[in-house]
Write a protein that holds these residues in place. Structure first.
Motif, PDB file in Angstrom:
ATOM      1  N   UNK A 198       0.826  -1.210   0.000  1.00 43.32           N
ATOM      2  CA  UNK A 198       0.000   0.000   0.000  1.00 43.32           C
ATOM      3  C   UNK A 198       0.861   1.261   0.000  1.00 43.32           C
ATOM      4  N   UNK A 199       2.102   1.121  -0.434  1.00 37.02           N
ATOM      5  CA  UNK A 199       3.036   2.248  -0.585  1.00 37.02           C
ATOM      6  C   UNK A 199       3.327   2.938   0.738  1.00 37.02           C
ATOM      7  N   UNK A 200       3.395   2.156   1.813  1.00 36.96           N
ATOM      8  CA  UNK A 200       3.785   2.689   3.113  1.00 36.96           C
ATOM      9  C   UNK A 200       5.047   1.950   3.543  1.00 36.96           C
ATOM     10  N   UNK A 201       6.148   2.667   3.634  1.00 35.53           N
ATOM     11  CA  UNK A 201       7.411   2.042   4.036  1.00 35.53           C
ATOM     12  C   UNK A 201       7.418   1.818   5.540  1.00 35.53           C
ATOM     13  N   UNK A 202       7.903   0.654   5.944  1.00 35.40           N
ATOM     14  CA  UNK A 202       8.019   0.338   7.369  1.00 35.40           C
ATOM     15  C   UNK A 202       9.336  -0.377   7.606  1.00 35.40           C
ATOM     16  N   UNK A 203       9.949  -0.102   8.733  1.00 31.32           N
ATOM     17  CA  UNK A 203      11.162  -0.806   9.106  1.00 31.32           C
ATOM     18  C   UNK A 203      10.826  -2.245   9.484  1.00 31.32           C
ATOM     19  N   UNK A 204      11.862  -3.040   9.728  1.00 32.36           N
ATOM     20  CA  UNK A 204      11.673  -4.489   9.779  1.00 32.36           C
ATOM     21  C   UNK A 204      11.133  -5.018  11.104  1.00 32.36           C
ATOM     22  N   UNK A 205      11.669  -4.558  12.231  1.00 26.88           N
ATOM     23  CA  UNK A 205      11.318  -5.154  13.519  1.00 26.88           C
ATOM     24  C   UNK A 205      10.207  -4.383  14.223  1.00 26.88           C
ATOM     25  N   UNK A 206       9.510  -5.077  15.124  1.00 28.13           N
ATOM     26  CA  UNK A 206       8.338  -4.459  15.754  1.00 28.13           C
ATOM     27  C   UNK A 206       8.692  -3.237  16.586  1.00 28.13           C
ATOM     28  N   UNK A 207       9.852  -3.233  17.255  1.00 29.53           N
ATOM     29  CA  UNK A 207      10.208  -2.049  18.042  1.00 29.53           C
ATOM     30  C   UNK A 207      10.477  -0.850  17.142  1.00 29.53           C
ATOM     31  N   UNK A 208      11.052  -1.112  15.952  1.00 37.06           N
ATOM     32  CA  UNK A 208      11.280  -0.034  14.985  1.00 37.06           C
ATOM     33  C   UNK A 208       9.951   0.506  14.467  1.00 37.06           C
ATOM     34  N   UNK A 209       9.024  -0.391  14.178  1.00 43.00           N
ATOM     35  CA  UNK A 209       7.711   0.023  13.690  1.00 43.00           C
ATOM     36  C   UNK A 209       6.953   0.805  14.764  1.00 43.00           C
ATOM     37  N   UNK A 210       7.067   0.369  15.996  1.00 45.66           N
ATOM     38  CA  UNK A 210       6.400   1.057  17.093  1.00 45.66           C
ATOM     39  C   UNK A 210       6.881   2.502  17.228  1.00 45.66           C
ATOM     40  N   UNK A 211       8.132   2.733  16.867  1.00 45.88           N
ATOM     41  CA  UNK A 211       8.713   4.078  17.013  1.00 45.88           C
ATOM     42  C   UNK A 211       8.496   4.962  15.798  1.00 45.88           C
ATOM     43  N   UNK A 233       0.894  -2.885  19.624  1.00 44.13           N
ATOM     44  CA  UNK A 233       2.223  -3.387  19.958  1.00 44.13           C
ATOM     45  C   UNK A 233       2.315  -3.854  21.399  1.00 44.13           C
ATOM     46  N   UNK A 234       3.088  -4.888  21.586  1.00 43.61           N
ATOM     47  CA  UNK A 234       3.616  -5.314  22.865  1.00 43.61           C
ATOM     48  C   UNK A 234       5.128  -5.354  22.709  1.00 43.61           C
ATOM     49  N   UNK A 235       5.869  -5.526  23.774  1.00 43.27           N
ATOM     50  CA  UNK A 235       7.308  -5.681  23.634  1.00 43.27           C
ATOM     51  C   UNK A 235       7.600  -6.938  22.809  1.00 43.27           C
ATOM     52  N   UNK A 236       8.167  -6.735  21.620  1.00 40.34           N
ATOM     53  CA  UNK A 236       8.513  -7.864  20.765  1.00 40.34           C
ATOM     54  C   UNK A 236       7.382  -8.425  19.936  1.00 40.34           C
ATOM     55  N   UNK A 237       6.247  -7.740  19.879  1.00 45.89           N
ATOM     56  CA  UNK A 237       5.132  -8.286  19.096  1.00 45.89           C
ATOM     57  C   UNK A 237       4.265  -7.153  18.549  1.00 45.89           C
ATOM     58  N   UNK A 238       3.640  -7.432  17.398  1.00 45.35           N
ATOM     59  CA  UNK A 238       2.727  -6.473  16.786  1.00 45.35           C
ATOM     60  C   UNK A 238       1.662  -7.240  16.002  1.00 45.35           C
ATOM     61  N   UNK A 239       0.478  -6.656  15.944  1.00 43.22           N
ATOM     62  CA  UNK A 239      -0.595  -7.217  15.141  1.00 43.22           C
ATOM     63  C   UNK A 239      -1.492  -6.109  14.628  1.00 43.22           C
ATOM     64  N   UNK A 240      -2.491  -6.501  13.854  1.00 45.37           N
ATOM     65  CA  UNK A 240      -3.371  -5.542  13.189  1.00 45.37           C
ATOM     66  C   UNK A 240      -4.792  -5.704  13.709  1.00 45.37           C
TER      67      UNK A 240
END
Length: 283
Positions: A198-211, A233-240
């Motif tokens: 969907x043309x949205x860049x995101x970093x690889x790990x969940x902590x990076x995405x959270x930030x 987000x949780x520490x070390x986890x993410x979902x939709x």
């Protein structure tokens, strides 16, 4: 000098990216050479040893910067999400022609000829970039050889609009730590792939995405504060978050991309992992 995140900065005591010369100390600095991932999926490992733990995967057509090659192993940084690790030198080539299409299906098969009864000779994952030289019937011919179904492709620059719908297509894909395709992926890869389509860049790990992904949403436990598509987000986890009764995530409990009521997921993670929701981000 401040410590840099070595997941996103190619720096070791003996060797570092020349672009980091003013930021880190190393015995030697190199510019690195740009190469292309030439196979469907290539491993990206934390250490330079085959068969060791994945930190991510590289997809066909992805550009990487190679800083070192030794004994068939290349130390690289992805130019897609910046991740640093070790991959197989044999998975890379110098063919840097611009891609024309991206695989939009969860994966597609590569065929030796454009006929329905031809055997598959490979699998290309979602978000793989390819160069198409022509079409014949329902098949597109790749510049590097082989044919793929045209309905599994999108022209470069043509994106989808609903990350949730993309993620839902990956339901049932097996859970693999560090994986980044429908053949096996982890929680943050599910998010990264869905957003990429969907043309949205995101970093690889969940902590990076959270930030970095989207904007923070105040959340004190009230489900009514959440909207479809929110990243939880949780520490070390993410979902939709899809709906109160449907929270989608790649997880080790199901060992797959699966959905469950949001309250059930929150309760399970709190009981099993002793973790509470750490953040919600909205695109």
């Amino acid at each position: 000098m401040p410590d840099l995140d070595r997941r996103l900065n190619a720096c070791r005591d003996d060797l570092a990216d020349a672009r980091l010369k003013s930021k880190v100390t190393a015995a030697r600095f190199v510019e690195g050479a740009v190469r292309r991932v030439a196979q469907g999926i290539a491993p990206l490992r934390k250490v330079p040893a085959p068969g060791t733990q994945l930190v991510s995967e590289l997809l066909l057509g992805e550009r990487v910067r190679v800083f070192e090659e030794m004994d068939g192993i290349a130390w690289v940084q992805s130019e897609t999400d910046g991740y640093v690790g070790y991959t197989d030198s044999a998975a890379l080539d110098a063919d840097l022609r611009p891609p024309t299409h991206t695989v939009s299906a969860i994966h597609t098969c590569l065929y030796p000829e454009p006929v329905i009864r031809a055997p598959s000779i490979g699998t290309l994952p979602m978000c793989a970039d390819i160069s198409v030289t022509g079409t014949k019937g329902r098949y597109a011919e790749l510049a590097t050889g082989g044919w793929v179904p045209v309905q599994h492709l999108a022209e470069r620059g043509v994106f989808e609009s609903d990350p949730v719908a993309v993620a839902e297509r990956l339901t049932g894909a097996p859970y693999v730590w560090g994986g980044k395709s429908s053949l096996g992926l982890d929680c943050s890869a599910l998010v990264q792939l869905a957003l990429a389509r969907c043309d949205v860049a995101a970093l690889r790990d969940s902590d990076m995405q959270e930030a970095t992904v989207g904007e923070p949403v105040a959340f004190g436990g009230d489900i009514s504060a959440l909207r479809r598509g929110d990243l939880v987000f949780w520490k070390g986890h993410v979902g939709i978050f899809v709906a109160p009764e449907r929270f989608l995530h790649a997880n080790a409990r199901d060992m797959a991309v699966a959905s469950a009521p949001f309250a059930e997921v929150v309760r399970y993670i709190e009981e099993a992992e002793k973790q509470k929701v750490s953040a919600v981000r909205r695109l």
